[in-house]
Motif scaffolding. Structure first.
Motif, mmCIF file in Angstrom:
data_model
loop_
_atom_site.group_PDB
_atom_site.id
_atom_site.type_symbol
_atom_site.label_atom_id
_atom_site.label_comp_id
_atom_site.label_asym_id
_atom_site.label_seq_id
_atom_site.Cartn_x
_atom_site.Cartn_y
_atom_site.Cartn_z
ATOM 1 N N SER A 163 12.429 21.793 32.352
ATOM 2 C CA SER A 163 13.746 21.738 31.714
ATOM 3 C C SER A 163 13.676 20.992 30.384
ATOM 4 C CB SER A 163 14.757 21.050 32.639
ATOM 5 O OG SER A 163 14.920 21.775 33.831
ATOM 6 N N LEU A 177 14.385 25.006 22.449
ATOM 7 C CA LEU A 177 15.656 25.490 21.905
ATOM 8 C C LEU A 177 16.027 24.814 20.594
ATOM 9 C CD1 LEU A 177 17.790 25.786 25.180
ATOM 10 C CD2 LEU A 177 16.955 27.670 23.748
ATOM 11 N N THR A 235 14.163 32.745 29.980
ATOM 12 C CA THR A 235 15.212 31.747 29.760
ATOM 13 C C THR A 235 15.590 31.668 28.285
ATOM 14 O OG1 THR A 235 14.420 30.457 31.659
ATOM 15 C CG2 THR A 235 15.846 29.327 30.083
ATOM 16 N N LEU A 236 14.583 31.627 27.420
ATOM 17 C CA LEU A 236 14.851 31.548 25.981
ATOM 18 C C LEU A 236 15.549 32.812 25.477
ATOM 19 C CD1 LEU A 236 11.425 30.020 24.927
ATOM 20 C CD2 LEU A 236 13.636 28.841 24.835
ATOM 21 N N ASN A 237 15.119 33.966 25.972
ATOM 22 C CA ASN A 237 15.726 35.218 25.517
ATOM 23 C C ASN A 237 17.127 35.408 26.083
ATOM 24 O OD1 ASN A 237 13.635 36.130 23.844
ATOM 25 N ND2 ASN A 237 12.481 36.914 25.592
ATOM 26 N N HIS A 241 19.149 32.911 26.379
ATOM 27 C CA HIS A 241 19.937 32.041 25.495
ATOM 28 C C HIS A 241 20.116 32.670 24.121
ATOM 29 C CE1 HIS A 241 20.678 28.625 22.754
ATOM 30 N NE2 HIS A 241 21.291 28.079 23.784
ATOM 31 N N SER A 242 19.037 33.282 23.600
ATOM 32 C CA SER A 242 19.069 33.915 22.280
ATOM 33 C C SER A 242 18.168 35.149 22.317
ATOM 34 C CB SER A 242 18.595 32.933 21.207
ATOM 35 O OG SER A 242 18.595 33.535 19.924
ATOM 36 N N SER A 247 14.217 35.899 20.986
ATOM 37 C CA SER A 247 13.714 34.653 20.409
ATOM 38 C C SER A 247 12.311 34.287 20.868
ATOM 39 C CB SER A 247 14.661 33.493 20.739
ATOM 40 O OG SER A 247 14.720 33.271 22.134
#
Length: 219
Positions: free
Chosen positions: A19, A26, A54-56, A58-59, A62
């Protein structure tokens, strides 16, 4: 892919250090090369898939994964050199090719760059198996030897912007690696021999001779 991501979520979503890593990723702006290293069986691919998803989420767009396994020498080369039984050892990869590609990716001067991907069904690397767009800022490079403190692998280190290492006890790695070969169709005796004769030797090298990482994750 969905099954792999779900497995990754169950393993990493409640991991405090994972986390923290996501929170840090991020905050990054622009192209960054993130090395995710660890011994065979340590969970690098699982973590990379979790981070990317997780990153994708969120954005979108990315993050993308660049696997070290795409730089495996072909089996024909390994047979000719007599090194096929050690396939997966540090000397069975095109390290120079990986250095050149990561430098291109870091420079990010092209609209897209093709990267090789290892096809486990065919046991062969497919050139141009994945395209990395210029607009994708975070590249998750995953592989056993990315932080190995030995040449020629050490030439990769200056290219990274952030490093991550997965540390798993050797006994646990052995259990996972034997299970992996059983899942690939080997009987338990052959699976243990395959793991002990090659995979565990590589695992001990990675655990004992990798440089310190910015983030170290343990399970």
């Amino acid at each position: 892919m969905t099954q792999a991501v779900n497995s990754a979520e169950s393993l990493w979503s409640n991991h405090a250090k994972a986390s923290d890593l996501i929170a840090h990723l991020l905050t990054l702006k622009g192209r960054h090369i993130i090395a995710i290293a660890g011994a065979p069986g340590s969970g690098k691919s699982t973590l990379s898939e979790y981070l990317a998803s997780t990153l994708n989420a969120h954005s979108p767009g990315s993050a993308a994964i660049v696997p070290m396994d795409g730089f495996h020498y072909d089996d024909a080369v390994l047979h000719a050199r007599g090194t096929y039984p050690r396939k997966g050892a540090p000397f069975t990869f095109d390290v120079g090719g990986m250095v050149s590609l990561l430098r291109r990716l870091k420079e990010n001067a092209e609209s897209e760059i093709a990267v090789p991907v290892f096809d486990r069904n065919l046991e062969i690397s497919r050139a141009g198996g994945r395209l990395i767009a210029q607009v994708t800022p975070l590249l998750l490079v995953e592989g056993n030897y990315l932080l190995l403190d030995q040449q020629p692998w050490a030439a990769l280190r200056p290219i990274y912007d952030l490093t991550v290492f997965l540390s798993v006890p050797v006994a646990e790695l052995e259990t996972r690696l034997v299970r992996r070969w059983i899942d690939h169709g080997l009987d338990p005796i052959a699976a243990r021999k395959r793991a002990q004769d090659n995979d565990l030797e590589n695992a001990k090298l990675v655990e004992g001779h990798s440089t310190a990482a910015d983030f170290t994750l343990t399970e």
